[in-house]
Design a protein around this motif. Structure first.
Motif, PDB file in Angstrom:
ATOM      1  N   GLY A   1       4.138   7.721   1.464  1.00  0.00           N
ATOM      2  CA  GLY A   1       3.697   6.343   1.594  1.00  0.00           C
ATOM      3  C   GLY A   1       2.585   6.177   2.599  1.00  0.00           C
ATOM      4  N   THR A  61      -2.572   0.575  -0.013  1.00  0.00           N
ATOM      5  CA  THR A  61      -2.130   1.936  -0.311  1.00  0.00           C
ATOM      6  C   THR A  61      -0.657   1.933  -0.698  1.00  0.00           C
ATOM      7  N   SER A  62       0.153   1.253   0.076  1.00  0.00           N
ATOM      8  CA  SER A  62       1.581   1.193  -0.196  1.00  0.00           C
ATOM      9  C   SER A  62       1.851   0.561  -1.559  1.00  0.00           C
ATOM     10  N   ARG A  63       1.231  -0.579  -1.823  1.00  0.00           N
ATOM     11  CA  ARG A  63       1.424  -1.263  -3.105  1.00  0.00           C
ATOM     12  C   ARG A  63       0.867  -0.430  -4.257  1.00  0.00           C
ATOM     13  N   GLN A  83       3.169   2.449  -5.041  1.00  0.00           N
ATOM     14  CA  GLN A  83       4.356   1.943  -5.729  1.00  0.00           C
ATOM     15  C   GLN A  83       4.023   1.663  -7.196  1.00  0.00           C
ATOM     16  N   LYS A 119      -3.766  -0.136   4.489  1.00  0.00           N
ATOM     17  CA  LYS A 119      -2.399   0.383   4.500  1.00  0.00           C
ATOM     18  C   LYS A 119      -1.514  -0.350   3.502  1.00  0.00           C
ATOM     19  N   SER A 120      -1.617  -1.670   3.451  1.00  0.00           N
ATOM     20  CA  SER A 120      -0.776  -2.421   2.510  1.00  0.00           C
ATOM     21  C   SER A 120      -1.204  -2.165   1.068  1.00  0.00           C
TER      22      SER A 120
END
Length: 175
Positions: free
Chosen positions: A174, A146-148, A151, A143-144
């Motif tokens: 997101g 994917t988010s980064r 972005q 999840k982290s």
């Protein structure tokens, strides 16, 4: 040839293009993609007796992704993406992104592990749990990353001036 060799040869013939396309999404270069796919199949062949036919594609995806990440960890020089892939299938225009080369170029600017997560989540359409299994990490890490990664992809894709094509709806959320 043994039965094992025949089964593997059949699987290789049927799935090589599938593997090469995943590899291209990861690395952005058709030559490197072909090399990654070949290396993945060499590794799979060594363990072919233990590979079950119903899980062979998942195993291939895992080996291919880890082979890609290993090449990036070793500091292999990053190659520029090619302009257009050979033998591209005809895609019906159903509102697809018209600026594919720019999006692929932007994807290559995303760090390798984040790029792997994006490719597995949004191109291969795997769940968070499946991506965690492929990468050997926790769902929180997926999840982290994917988010980064999203972005970084947004920043690489365009200046945010409203003139760049929109990303897939799931990437805007997101997920």
């Amino acid at each position: 040839m043994t039965r094992r060799d025949d089964e593997f040869a059949e699987y290789f013939s049927a799935r090589f293009d599938f593997a090469r396309r995943i590899a291209f999404a990861l690395c952005g270069n058709w030559n490197e993609a072909e090399e990654l796919a070949q290396n993945a199949f060499v590794k799979i062949y060594a363990h072919w007796r233990r590979v079950r036919s119903e899980t062979a594609d998942a195993y291939l995806r895992t080996v291919l992704t880890r082979t890609f990440l290993d090449t990036k960890r070793r500091g292999r020089a990053r190659e520029e993406p090619t302009e257009s892939p050979p033998d591209r299938p005809v895609v019906q225009d159903t509102g697809a992104i018209e600026d594919r080369p720019a999006l692929l170029a932007a994807l290559q600017k995303v760090p390798p592990r984040q790029r792997a997560v994006i490719v597995l989540r949004f191109i291969q359409d795997l769940s968070v749990e499946q991506v965690a299994d492929v990468l050997g990490c926790t769902t929180g890490t997926v999840k982290s990353q994917t988010s980064r990664g999203l972005q970084a992809l947004r920043q690489a894709y365009g200046p945010g001036d409203g003139n760049t094509p929109a990303l897939h709806p799931a990437t805007r959320a997101g997920c």
